[in-house]
Design a protein around this motif. Structure first.
Motif, PDB file in Angstrom:
ATOM      1  N   SER A  82      -8.481   0.435  -3.338  1.00 58.00           N
ATOM      2  CA  SER A  82      -8.850   0.988  -2.065  1.00 58.00           C
ATOM      3  C   SER A  82      -9.684   0.438  -1.192  1.00 58.00           C
ATOM      4  O   SER A  82     -10.543  -0.474  -1.771  1.00 58.00           O
ATOM      5  CB  SER A  82      -9.412   2.629  -2.500  1.00 58.00           C
ATOM      6  OG  SER A  82     -10.611   2.365  -3.005  1.00 58.00           O
ATOM      7  N   PRO A 108       0.753  -1.166  -0.029  1.00 60.93           N
ATOM      8  CA  PRO A 108       0.054   0.011   0.066  1.00 60.93           C
ATOM      9  C   PRO A 108       0.692   1.216  -0.032  1.00 60.93           C
ATOM     10  O   PRO A 108       1.860   1.370   0.437  1.00 60.93           O
ATOM     11  CB  PRO A 108      -0.924  -0.221   1.218  1.00 60.93           C
ATOM     12  CG  PRO A 108      -0.038  -1.014   2.187  1.00 60.93           C
ATOM     13  CD  PRO A 108       0.671  -1.995   1.323  1.00 60.93           C
ATOM     14  N   SER A 166      -2.733  11.601   3.716  1.00 59.22           N
ATOM     15  CA  SER A 166      -3.070  10.912   2.385  1.00 59.22           C
ATOM     16  C   SER A 166      -3.076  11.788   1.208  1.00 59.22           C
ATOM     17  O   SER A 166      -2.857  12.991   1.338  1.00 59.22           O
ATOM     18  CB  SER A 166      -4.514  10.297   2.658  1.00 59.22           C
ATOM     19  OG  SER A 166      -5.390  11.359   2.960  1.00 59.22           O
ATOM     20  N   GLY A 206       3.624  11.593  -3.841  1.00 65.49           N
ATOM     21  CA  GLY A 206       2.197  12.055  -2.759  1.00 65.49           C
ATOM     22  C   GLY A 206       3.125  13.184  -1.962  1.00 65.49           C
ATOM     23  O   GLY A 206       4.130  13.685  -1.922  1.00 65.49           O
ATOM     24  N   TRP A 223       4.899   5.692  -6.715  1.00 65.75           N
ATOM     25  CA  TRP A 223       4.067   6.406  -5.829  1.00 65.75           C
ATOM     26  C   TRP A 223       4.400   7.808  -5.734  1.00 65.75           C
ATOM     27  O   TRP A 223       5.618   7.920  -5.431  1.00 65.75           O
ATOM     28  CB  TRP A 223       3.505   5.714  -4.602  1.00 65.75           C
ATOM     29  CG  TRP A 223       2.540   5.909  -3.777  1.00 65.75           C
ATOM     30  CD1 TRP A 223       1.402   5.807  -3.814  1.00 65.75           C
ATOM     31  CD2 TRP A 223       2.609   7.300  -2.891  1.00 65.75           C
ATOM     32  NE1 TRP A 223       0.380   6.559  -3.095  1.00 65.75           N
ATOM     33  CE2 TRP A 223       1.305   7.494  -2.270  1.00 65.75           C
ATOM     34  CE3 TRP A 223       3.651   7.966  -2.410  1.00 65.75           C
ATOM     35  CZ2 TRP A 223       1.012   8.285  -1.450  1.00 65.75           C
ATOM     36  CZ3 TRP A 223       3.334   9.003  -1.505  1.00 65.75           C
ATOM     37  CH2 TRP A 223       1.996   8.999  -0.836  1.00 65.75           C
ATOM     38  N   ASN A 226       0.710   5.864   4.064  1.00 65.95           N
ATOM     39  CA  ASN A 226      -0.384   6.542   4.781  1.00 65.95           C
ATOM     40  C   ASN A 226      -1.666   6.216   4.158  1.00 65.95           C
ATOM     41  O   ASN A 226      -2.595   6.984   4.253  1.00 65.95           O
ATOM     42  CB  ASN A 226      -0.261   8.036   4.955  1.00 65.95           C
ATOM     43  CG  ASN A 226       0.944   8.414   5.490  1.00 65.95           C
ATOM     44  OD1 ASN A 226       1.564   7.923   6.483  1.00 65.95           O
ATOM     45  ND2 ASN A 226       1.950   9.492   4.970  1.00 65.95           N
ATOM     46  N   THR A 227      -1.732   4.952   3.719  1.00 64.72           N
ATOM     47  CA  THR A 227      -3.214   4.632   3.069  1.00 64.72           C
ATOM     48  C   THR A 227      -3.612   3.643   3.541  1.00 64.72           C
ATOM     49  O   THR A 227      -4.891   2.648   3.034  1.00 64.72           O
ATOM     50  CB  THR A 227      -2.690   4.316   1.455  1.00 64.72           C
ATOM     51  OG1 THR A 227      -1.686   3.189   1.240  1.00 64.72           O
ATOM     52  CG2 THR A 227      -2.289   5.543   0.692  1.00 64.72           C
TER      53      THR A 227
END
Length: 512
Positions: free
Chosen positions: A159, A55, A266, A261, A259, A58-59
């Motif tokens: 998700s 994941p 999130s 972010g 990823w 922070n997900t």
């Protein structure tokens, strides 16, 4: 004259030998015969191997969505199962309560590897959504399917709402990614490498930004068999506006995911894998209802690119930059604002004088949503995980950049049986256009899969799944996922019985 007679005699002897051999190899009367293989013969796919990343930061925990949706020529998956196998990351922090790690992810007992979890799919080919197996050391997940389960197979990381966030990648030796830079909302960039094979993989990573190729990743990264690892690449892209990443292996194969972010909380997103550099790139899934979009272009070669940008919309081709060509420097990544699109949902068609790879970002929840250059659908395309409910809406963008296309869009529900699924939709896409299709979920409010099947004689068809956070026309975009092909069969080269005669080397035939 004597030399010509000898040459003729040699040829006659060779022909006689061939005649005798042919007579002896003909099947006897009444014996079973295998018909000659014709051009275009296909064979059913019997094995599939994919890898899903852990994941995103922070997900929460990862979910894996798997579905087998064989095409019209495939068999329903009446038996078998897809297996999820944990691939630990040796560099991760080991929980205090975890059992000791087993080197190389070897089986603990019996034939099942440590951390393995079997996911059974019902005979109807319905969607199965399961939690990823938790390895002693947190890491990725290998997904395998065999027999009928491998036909029309798709796997995605999803998700908690059942939205597919990133397709679980096939192992490969050459992969590209394009995305936002540190100055445009991506201070955190993590590259995940997963080796589902049986031999170590040696991986080389090249980072390109608007400042050119970045130093730092000068040595190869070794990923052990059955394991995964992550690499912080943000430190190699300080001050960047746009990012391009090239992942290559000199030995073995890996699946790779990237990823991006924020530093805290999130709001991050996975970057879809981009098509290999080419002189024409099609990027499906341009959804602009929630705001402006940006185009990312990466030029891997030593010559600058001059790029024509066309948007294939529902109303036909549109030139966001007019007839002007956009300049993109060699060995670098470039970013272009797409500010004149309005509500022109569709796909970007890029034509360049040199090979390029490319992607887009659209504003939306958090850092936004990303799409990338893709390949046209072969046999069928499958999206494994789509949310159902009033909090989101699902649509498809289907683009036919060259010739008119036709397809059907079907919904596959979760659980057993197909009750509650709406009837398939027939879609016509004129040449140079994009059709936007709203997808109605099945009854029951559970996540569902989508199957897109191009019709016979259809032109090349590109597709993307778009999820919006709400049902209004101006709802922010939550996820864009380019649709991958999920064939049931693989084409075989034509073959037929034949005989050939080779005259001896140095034959004097034809000499005076």
């Amino acid at each position: 004259m004597t030399r010509r007679v000898l040459a003729l005699a040699a040829v006659l002897v060779a022909l006689a030998a061939i005649y005798v051999a042919a007579a002896q190899t003909q099947p006897r009367s009444g014996a079973a015969q295998a018909p000659p293989r014709a051009a275009g013969t296909t064979a059913a796919i019997t094995s599939v191997l994919r890898a899903c990343p852990p994941p995103g930061p922070n997900t929460g925990d990862a979910q894996i969505a798997v579905v087998a949706a064989p095409g019209q020529g495939g068999r329903a998956p009446s038996s078998g199962s897809a297996q999820l196998t944990a691939m630990p990351d040796p560099a991760a922090t080991q929980p205090a309560t975890a059992p000791p790690a087993r080197p190389g992810n070897q089986p603990a007992t019996g034939s099942a590897p440590a951390g393995a979890k079997s996911v059974s799919l019902p005979a109807s080919g319905s969607l199965a959504l399961r939690a990823a197996p938790q390895a002693p050391l947190r890491g990725g997940t290998a997904v395998s399917a065999s027999g009928p389960m491998a036909q029309g197979f798709e796997a995605e990381e999803a998700s908690s709402s059942g939205t597919g966030l990133v397709s679980c990648a096939h192992p490969g030796s050459d992969m590209w990614f394009t995305g936002a830079g540190q100055q445009t909302g991506a201070p955190v960039m993590r590259l995940y490498l997963m080796n589902s094979g049986t031999v170590p993989a040696s991986v080389e990573v090249t980072v390109l930004t608007d400042a050119g190729i970045q130093p730092g990743l000068n040595s190869a990264i070794t990923v052990a068999a059955g394991q995964s690892m992550s690499q912080d690449i943000a430190k190699y892209a300080h001050g960047s506006v746009v990012l391009g990443v090239h992942v290559q292996t000199s030995s073995g194969q890996v699946a790779a995911d990237l990823w991006e972010g924020p530093a805290k909380g999130s709001g991050g997103a996975w970057l879809p894998q981009a098509a290999a550099p080419a002189k024409q790139v099609v990027i499906p899934g341009l959804a602009t209802t929630s705001g402006a979009a940006r185009l990312f272009v990466v030029v891997p070669g030593s010559a600058d690119a001059r790029v024509k940008v066309t948007v294939a919309t529902a109303h036909g081709p549109f030139l966001p930059f007019g007839t002007s060509l956009q300049d993109a420097p060699a060995a670098a990544a470039s970013s272009f604002a797409l500010s004149s699109l309005g509500s022109s949902d569709g796909a970007l068609v890029l034509t360049s004088n040199v090979p390029i790879t490319a992607g887009i970002a659209v504003s939306g929840a958090g850092i936004g949503a990303f799409s990338a250059g893709a390949a046209p659908l072969t046999e069928q395309g499958v999206v494994a995980a789509n949310p159902a409910g009033k909090q989101s809406s699902v649509s498809l963008t289907l683009t036919a950049p060259a010739a008119a296309a036709a397809a059907s869009v079907a919904v596959v529900p979760s659980g057993s049986g197909s009750s509650g699924a709406p009837l398939p939709q027939a879609v016509q896409v004129p040449a140079g256009h994009t059709a936007v299709v709203s997808v109605r979920p099945p009854a029951g409010g559970q996540p569902f899969a989508i199957v897109i099947t191009p019709r016979a004689g259809s032109g090349p068809l590109y597709a993307a799944r778009v999820v919006a956070s709400g049902t209004a026309a101006t709802s922010p975009i939550a996820s864009i996922l380019p649709v991958l092909s999920a064939p049931s069969d693989v084409a075989l080269p034509p073959a037929r019985d034949s005989y050939a005669a080779i005259s001896p080397a140095g034959s004097p035939a034809g000499q005076g």
